[in-house]
Enzyme design. Structure first.
Site, PDB file in Angstrom:
ATOM      1  N   SER A 179      41.265  56.862  65.122  1.00 25.70           N
ATOM      2  CA  SER A 179      39.851  56.538  65.019  1.00 25.70           C
ATOM      3  C   SER A 179      39.002  57.819  65.127  1.00 25.70           C
ATOM      4  O   SER A 179      39.177  58.743  64.348  1.00 25.70           O
ATOM      5  CB  SER A 179      39.482  55.502  66.083  1.00 25.70           C
ATOM      6  N   ASP A 275      39.637  47.396  57.699  1.00 25.01           N
ATOM      7  CA  ASP A 275      39.030  48.400  58.573  1.00 25.01           C
ATOM      8  C   ASP A 275      37.731  48.909  57.960  1.00 25.01           C
ATOM      9  O   ASP A 275      37.648  49.142  56.749  1.00 25.01           O
ATOM     10  CB  ASP A 275      40.014  49.563  58.753  1.00 25.01           C
ATOM     11  N   HIS A 305      40.795  47.382  62.507  1.00 24.01           N
ATOM     12  CA  HIS A 305      40.751  48.617  63.278  1.00 24.01           C
ATOM     13  C   HIS A 305      41.405  48.430  64.658  1.00 24.01           C
ATOM     14  O   HIS A 305      41.002  47.562  65.433  1.00 24.01           O
ATOM     15  CB  HIS A 305      39.297  49.045  63.460  1.00 24.01           C
TER      16      HIS A 305
END
Length: 336
Positions: A179, A275, A305
Site C-alpha cells: 500500500s 482495489d 485492498h
C-alpha cells in the site's frame, strides 16, 4: 407526544437507510471472491479528519505474529537526526553474506506500525534466509513529505554502509512494501537509482503510486473496499501538506509522476481488480515495461485492498498471491 413521533420517525428513517445500504453492499459484494468476503467489508471505513485517524491508529495490527525461531531485534540508527528505529529479522543460522529486504509498512503514510509486518517479514527471513529490515518511518500529517521518504532512504543507506557488519551482499538488497509502503518503496527505488545506491529489486504490493488518482472521478458502478477514495484524499493531503493537484514539481512525491522510468530495478506488482489502486498499478507496470524494466504484474480477480493480510493461509487465492511475492523475491535475491 410530538417528540416521540419525531424520534420514532427518525428511527424508522435510519433503519431504512441502514437496510438500503446493506442491500446495496450485498449486491456489490457479488464481485468479491467468495473466499474473501468478510464482515469488515460492511463497515464504513473512511479517514476524514484527526478524530477518524486517531481511531484508525488504534486498530489492532493484522498479521502480527513472528515465526518461531526467527530473531527480531530493534535497532536505533543514530547517525543522523532524528534517530530512526528499525527492526531486523533473521534466522539464527542465516548464511552470510545473504540478500536483504528493506520492508516499508502500509497505512496511507498516516498510520501503521512495524508490528503489522511481523508475520510477513519473519516469513521472508525464514524461507529465504535473508536479512529483513522493517523501517519505522515518520507519519503524516505530523511529519509530511519528505520526512517518511527520507527515513526510508536513510535506512537503505544504513544497510549499504553496514553491509559487512550485517552480513549482507550490497548487490542483493531489495526494497518492498504494501500500500503506502509500496508507494514509498517505488519512489525510494527511483531516488536510489538517481543517487547511485544499488537496489536489485522492488516488491510493490498494491502500491499507492499516484496522488492524482484523488482528482479523477470513480466510475459510478465501481465499488472499492477498505481503502476508499475518501481515505485516499485525506492521506495524500496529509502527506503532501496540501490537497493533490495536477502539477507538483517536487521530486519523489509520487512514483507515477516520474516521466522517465528507464534504468529502475526489476519489479513485481500485485493488486486486486477491486482495489482503488488497480488502474494506477496497471499503468505503472505498463510504463515500466515500455521503459525496458522487467516487471511481473499479478492481478487477482475479486480481491480488494489488503485482502491478503486478512486471508493469508486461509484462502487459496491469497496464499497463492503471497507465494508469488515470495517466489519473485527469492529469484531476485538469488540472481540479482
Amino acid at each position: 407526544m410530538t417528540l416521540r413521533l419525531v424520534l420514532g420517525t427518525l428511527d424508522t428513517v435510519a433503519a431504512l437507510v441502514t437496510a438500503r445500504r446493506i442491500t446495496t453492499l450485498r449486491r456489490a459484494l457479488t464481485a468479491v471472491a467468495p473466499e474473501l468476503r468478510h464482515p469488515v467489508l460492511y463497515l464504513p471505513l473512511n479517514l476524514t479528519n484527526a478524530a477518524t485517524l486517531a481511531v484508525g491508529r488504534r486498530l489492532p495490527a493484522v498479521g502480527s505474529a513472528i515465526r518461531p525461531g526467527i530473531r527480531a531485534e530493534k535497532t536505533t540508527i543514530t547517525a543522523t537526526d532524528p534517530a530512526l528505529n528499525v527492526v531486523t529479522y533473521q534466522a539464527p543460522a542465516r548464511s552470510k553474506p545473504s540478500g536483504a529486504l528493506l520492508w516499508i509498512h502500509g497505512g496511507g503514510t498516516v498510520m501503521g506500525t512495524l508490528r503489522q509486518g511481523h508475520a510477513w517479514c519473519s516469513r521472508v527471513a525464514d524461507e529465504l534466509g535473508a536479512l529483513v529490515v522493517s523501517v519505522d518511518y515518520r507519519l503524516a500529517p505530523e511529519n509530511p513529505y519528505p520526512a517518511g521518504l527520507n527515513d526510508c532512504y536513510r535506512a537503505l543507506h544504513w544497510l549499504h554502509d553496514n553491509a559487512t557488519k550485517l552480513g549482507i551482499d550490497p548487490a542483493r538488497i531489495a526494497v518492498g512494501g504494501d500500500s503506502a509502503g509500496g508507494g514509498l518503496a517505488a519512489v525510494l527505488a527511483q531516488r536510489a537509482h538517481d543517487t547511485g545506491l544499488p537496489v536489485c529489486f522492488q516488491l510493490l504490493v498494491y502500491p499507492m503510486l499516484d496522488d492524482r488518482t484523488v482528482l479523477r472521478a470513480e466510475a459510478p458502478d465501481r465499488t472499492v473496499y477498505t481503502w476508499t477514495p475518501t481515505s485516499n484524499r485525506f492521506a495524500w493531503t496529509a502527506y503532501l501538506g496540501h490537497p493533490p493537484q495536477e502539477r507538483d514539481d517536487r521530486p519523489y512525491t509520487a512514483a507515477a509522476r516520474r516521466a522517465n522510468l528507464t534504468g529502475l530495478p526489476p519489479a513485481w506488482i500485485g493488486v486486486g481488480d477491486l482495489d482503488l489502486f488497480h488502474p494506477e498499478n496497471i499503468g505503472y507496470a505498463r510504463r515500466l515495461r515500455e521503459a525496458g524494466v522487467e516487471c511481473e504484474l499479478r492481478v487477482e480477480p475479486g480481491m480488494y485492498h489488503g485482502a491478503d493480510a486478512l486471508f493469508d493461509g486461509k484462502a487459496p487465492s491469497m496464499t497463492a498471491f503471497r507465494t508469488s511475492m515470495l517466489d519473485s523475491l527469492r529469484a531476485a535475491l538469488t540472481n540479482p
